[in-house]
Write an enzyme that holds these catalytic residues in place. Structure first.
Site, PDB file in Angstrom:
ATOM      1  N   ARG A 258       1.192  -6.951  -9.352  1.00  0.00           N
ATOM      2  CA  ARG A 258       1.517  -6.103  -8.202  1.00  0.00           C
ATOM      3  C   ARG A 258       2.200  -6.861  -7.077  1.00  0.00           C
ATOM      4  NH1 ARG A 258      -3.267  -3.100  -5.736  1.00  0.00           N
ATOM      5  NH2 ARG A 258      -4.342  -5.093  -6.030  1.00  0.00           N
TER       6      ARG A 258
ATOM      7  N   ARG B  70       0.862  -1.185   0.000  1.00  0.00           N
ATOM      8  CA  ARG B  70       0.000   0.000   0.000  1.00  0.00           C
ATOM      9  C   ARG B  70       0.898   1.235   0.000  1.00  0.00           C
ATOM     10  NH1 ARG B  70      -5.169   0.785  -1.035  1.00  0.00           N
ATOM     11  NH2 ARG B  70      -5.707  -1.011   0.294  1.00  0.00           N
TER      12      ARG B  70
ATOM     13  N   ASP C 282     -13.098   9.129  -5.057  1.00  0.00           N
ATOM     14  CA  ASP C 282     -12.666   8.083  -5.990  1.00  0.00           C
ATOM     15  C   ASP C 282     -13.257   8.427  -7.350  1.00  0.00           C
ATOM     16  OD1 ASP C 282     -11.825   5.833  -7.303  1.00  0.00           O
ATOM     17  OD2 ASP C 282     -12.763   4.390  -5.936  1.00  0.00           O
TER      18      ASP C 282
ATOM     19  N   HIS D 262      -0.281   3.813 -10.083  1.00  0.00           N
ATOM     20  CA  HIS D 262      -1.171   4.246  -8.992  1.00  0.00           C
ATOM     21  C   HIS D 262      -0.359   5.000  -7.935  1.00  0.00           C
ATOM     22  CE1 HIS D 262      -3.969   4.080  -5.706  1.00  0.00           C
ATOM     23  NE2 HIS D 262      -4.756   3.152  -6.228  1.00  0.00           N
TER      24      HIS D 262
ATOM     25  N   GLU E  84      -3.512   8.829 -10.387  1.00  0.00           N
ATOM     26  CA  GLU E  84      -3.106   7.689 -11.198  1.00  0.00           C
ATOM     27  C   GLU E  84      -3.011   8.068 -12.670  1.00  0.00           C
ATOM     28  OE1 GLU E  84      -5.309   4.087 -10.216  1.00  0.00           O
ATOM     29  OE2 GLU E  84      -5.976   5.060  -8.364  1.00  0.00           O
TER      30      GLU E  84
END
Length: 309
Positions: A109, A82, A221, A178, A280
């Site tokens: 990832r 994260r 978001d 991101h 992003e």
């Protein structure tokens, strides 16, 4: 032979083949995996081989990190880190076929990447990492594509995601770099460069149009469509500005979890939502998905520069 011994051998081999004294060095991170330390002048970056993940970038000695990374994240686990700059590829969000039970944000990832090359010049230092998909993964994507990530440190930070189609069919994909930025206080941040752009509010499901700079005072978001201009993040509390320049990208995501979601996520300190901002660099479907023809290459680049306010 113990796993620790294998790590030492791998580390020694990496430094022997790719290390450049004073510029590129590989070591075991306190987070538990191997990282590449890149140095160009006073600019430094830390790149994890796990996920081709940029964990840190400091543009000059004594300056605070430009990237936020959760102190709770560890490398080498099935859970993505994260923070920093995760690579979402070859899909963004959930896989289009929910029945496949594939991970959100792609396949790369939380897996190891291979060091392909390093380059040192008078003004910059680069490392290129690569990954190939196995047959089952290719089936999930719909073709034989591979990825490289080239991270360059100099007067700015550049992260380039390169997709190569080595198969016989065109492949349509979505992707994102991101980036989690470290900020002084999220309520004292404004983001310019998206005025007049249409965005999808993923919390309400509605499409809206941006008017003026973006500011954040609640969970946010948003996917902004058809974006081409650079972003300018004015971080008044930290006394600096961050410019985000994109190439090969048509979408921009703005995200902050705010308190309630930060608590639900569990892999970040509950109050850290106040000191992070995600923007992003992306190509998100269906409006901005990318189709790569057989033998074709697609490049998406995020360049980051800072100035003191």
């Amino acid at each position: 032979m113990k796993i620790a011994d294998l790590s030492i051998i791998t580390l020694a081999a990496l430094n022997e083949r790719f290390g450049r004294p004073g510029y590129v060095a590989f070591e075991v991170s306190p987070r538990g995996g191997i990282v590449a330390n890149l140095t160009s002048g006073e600019s430094t970056a830390i790149v994890a081989l796990h996920g081709a993940h940029v964990l840190s970038w400091m543009p000059a000695a004594g300056e605070p990190d430009v990237l936020w990374c959760s102190p709770r994240s560890r490398l080498g686990t099935a859970k993505p880190v994260r923070g920093g700059i995760p690579v979402c590829w070859p899909w963004f969000g959930p896989h289009p076929d929910a029945s496949l039970a594939l991970p959100a944000h792609g396949l790369v990832r939380a897996v190891p990447w291979t060091v392909e090359s390093v380059e040192v010049t008078a003004v910059a230092v680069s490392v290129t990492l690569a990954i190939r998909l196995d047959a089952d993964q290719q089936a999930a994507v719909g073709g034989n594509v591979s990825a490289q990530v080239r991270i360059t440190v100099g007067c700015n930070l550049s992260v380039e995601l390169i997709t190569t189609n080595q198969g016989h069919n065109s492949v349509t994909l979505t992707e994102a770099l991101h980036t989690y930025f470290a900020v002084g206080d999220i309520e004292m941040v404004s983001i310019s460069g998206l005025d007049g752009r249409t965005y999808l509010d993923q919390l309400s499901g509605r499409e809206e149009m941006q008017s003026g700079p973006v500011t954040i005072d609640q969970e946010t978001d948003r996917i902004y469509w058809d974006t081409r201009a650079s972003l300018l993040i004015e971080d008044r509390a930290a006394g600096r500005s961050i410019e985000v320049m994109a190439e090969g990208s048509a979408s921009t995501v703005i995200w902050n979890p705010w308190l309630d979601k930060a608590v639900r996520l569990g892999d970040m300190p509950r109050e850290d939502y106040r000191v992070l901002l995600c923007t992003e660099t992306a190509n998100i479907g269906p409006r901005n998905a990318v189709t790569v023809a057989p033998g074709g290459v697609h490049r998406m680049t995020c360049r980051i520069a800072t100035t003191k306010s």
